[in-house]
Design a protein around this motif. Structure first.
Motif, short mmCIF file in Angstrom:
data_model
loop_
_atom_site.label_atom_id
_atom_site.label_comp_id
_atom_site.label_asym_id
_atom_site.label_seq_id
_atom_site.Cartn_x
_atom_site.Cartn_y
_atom_site.Cartn_z
N THR A 119 15.22 5.69 37.16
CA THR A 119 15.98 5.03 38.23
C THR A 119 16.54 3.73 37.70
O THR A 119 15.85 2.98 37.00
CB THR A 119 15.08 4.73 39.45
OG1 THR A 119 14.46 5.94 39.89
CG2 THR A 119 15.89 4.14 40.60
N PRO B 69 19.57 7.44 40.58
CA PRO B 69 18.96 8.18 39.48
C PRO B 69 19.71 7.96 38.16
O PRO B 69 20.94 7.93 38.13
CB PRO B 69 19.07 9.64 39.93
CG PRO B 69 19.28 9.59 41.41
CD PRO B 69 20.04 8.33 41.66
N VAL B 70 18.97 7.76 37.11
CA VAL B 70 19.52 7.66 35.76
C VAL B 70 18.72 8.63 34.89
O VAL B 70 17.64 8.29 34.39
CB VAL B 70 19.42 6.22 35.19
CG1 VAL B 70 20.01 6.18 33.78
CG2 VAL B 70 20.14 5.23 36.09
N GLY B 71 19.25 9.85 34.75
CA GLY B 71 18.47 10.88 34.10
C GLY B 71 17.21 11.15 34.91
O GLY B 71 17.25 11.39 36.11
N GLY B 72 16.08 11.04 34.23
CA GLY B 72 14.81 11.21 34.93
C GLY B 72 14.23 9.91 35.44
O GLY B 72 13.08 9.88 35.89
#
Length: 408
Positions: free
Chosen positions: A388, A383-386
């Motif tokens: 991927t 996950p990268v914030g909201g």
């Protein structure tokens, strides 16, 4: 044949179940050697020869016992088929197959498949006679049918406990006792509900393997999930491990040196590729060496040998390997030379590293000996914030090479 030794298989049905050829051999023998249970199956009037029971331990006593009766007609009794997990192998290895005349009886496995309606040719058989119980774990796969040769009356309860403890409690266990005899009996329950502490000593276990919900699934090829191992971070990760085993290319009966064992994953998965594969793991940390032993037991290869000590010193006196894997300690003085010198012609060496210093050593060996030098890079989605994105693991440099020349 002069000096021939007759090896006669006998079942739970005793004398009545023997063919005429086997009866004649036993009746003519001057010396009858076997376990007390087997000797008791022979009628005295039909088999007047001297009766000798095997001492314990058996194998080292074989040459002397046979020599003591040299010049006499000898018949050795065996349970079922002497060449199927029986005394036939021991005799062939100690006195030579050319001295034996084997008279087989149907094996307990043949009887068990006949009773269960299982095809003999596709039913896997595992013996726990004089073997660690943990070896069973490597053979467990959902839907598989296994026949297990038990060591004694307590084996079925021990097997049931292992299955419960490792997430296979739903496995159906059938114990077939005294197969072919007048007292034949079948016991049937799941491992989770197994009620019998002891059974008849003469038995075969039939397992219909069923994995419990939530139990980690382990496949039959290298690259087991990292969660299958107890480790402290020193673990060749799954995808690199699969590529490493492919480069090592294990074949039946071969021996691996796994140097810098860490968690033992390379040695473990080398041995899981075939029942006859062997491995020695060298690990300098006593704590990690103990952990390797636990992983080997949990994953069904209790025969993995662990040598505790620093390489290359700890390599002295080890049997000649067919392949060597170096997963740690590449910069130790003399290690690469010691491994290369230990390999026979045609042997394989694979080394992995993530450091520049060790990579320079591998590049130098690649220039000198050839082989293949590759870099393995694995990225995982995270996950990268909201959203991927990709997280890159440290790249692994791998050198693999086959030592020139033909095997002797």
């Amino acid at each position: 044949m002069n000096g021939a030794i007759a090896v006669v298989g006998i079942g739970a049905d005793g004398w009545d179940g023997l063919p005429e050829t086997s009866r004649r051999v036993l009746g003519a023998a001057e010396v009858l050697i076997g376990a007390p249970r087997q000797l008791d199956l022979l009628p005295g009037e039909a088999c007047p020869g001297e009766r000798v029971t095997w001492p314990s331990p058996l194998r080292p006593a074989v040459p002397g016992l046979l020599a003591a009766h040299q010049g006499r007609t000898i018949a050795v009794l065996a349970s079922g088929d002497p060449s199927f997990y029986g005394i036939g192998r021991t005799l062939a290895e100690t006195v030579g197959a050319d001295r034996l005349r084997v008279h087989p009886h149907p094996s307990s496995v043949s009887y068990a498949c006949a009773r269960l309606g299982w095809p003999l040719e596709s039913t896997e058989t595992l013996s726990l006679v004089a073997r660690p119980l943990a070896a069973l774990s490597a053979a467990l796969h959902p839907g598989r049918r296994l026949l297990v040769l038990g060591e004694g009356p307590g084996t079925p309860a021990q097997v049931a406990a292992l299955l419960r403890d490792t997430g296979w409690g739903g496995t159906r266990i059938r114990v077939l006792e005294q197969l072919g005899g007048d007292h034949e009996r079948l016991l049937d329950a799941t491992a989770a509900d197994w009620p019998h502490e002891r059974t008849d000593a003469l038995h075969v276990l039939a397992l219909d393997c069923a994995r419990d919900p939530g139990t980690l699934r382990l496949g039959a090829v290298p690259g087991l999930p990292d969660e299958a191992y107890e480790h402290d971070g020193q673990l060749t990760k799954r995808y690199v491990r699969a590529a490493t085993l492919a480069a090592l290319a294990p074949a039946p009966g071969e021996l691996l040196w796994d140097i810098g064992g860490g968690s033992g994953s390379i040695g473990v998965e080398w041995m899981r590729t075939h029942r006859s594969c062997r491995a020695i793991t060298v690990e300098k940390s006593p704590e990690r060496a103990a952990r390797i032993g636990r992983n080997a037991d949990a994953l069904g290869v209790p025969g993995l040998r662990v040598v505790t000590g620093p390489a290359p010193a700890a390599l002295t006196g080890l049997p000649t390997p067919d392949a060597v894997f170096i997963g740690g300690g590449l910069t130790a003085p003399g290690l690469l030379d010691a491994c290369w010198d230990a390999l026979p012609a045609g042997g394989r060496l694979v080394a992995n590293t993530v450091t520049l210093e060790s990579e320079a050593l591998l590049a130098d060996r690649y220039r000198r000996h050839g082989g293949e030098l590759i870099r393995l890079a694995v990225a995982s989605a995270v996950p990268v914030g909201g959203f991927t994105g990709w997280r890159q693991a440290m790249p692994v440099t791998q050198w693999s090479v086959t030592k020139p020349g033909e095997r002797a």
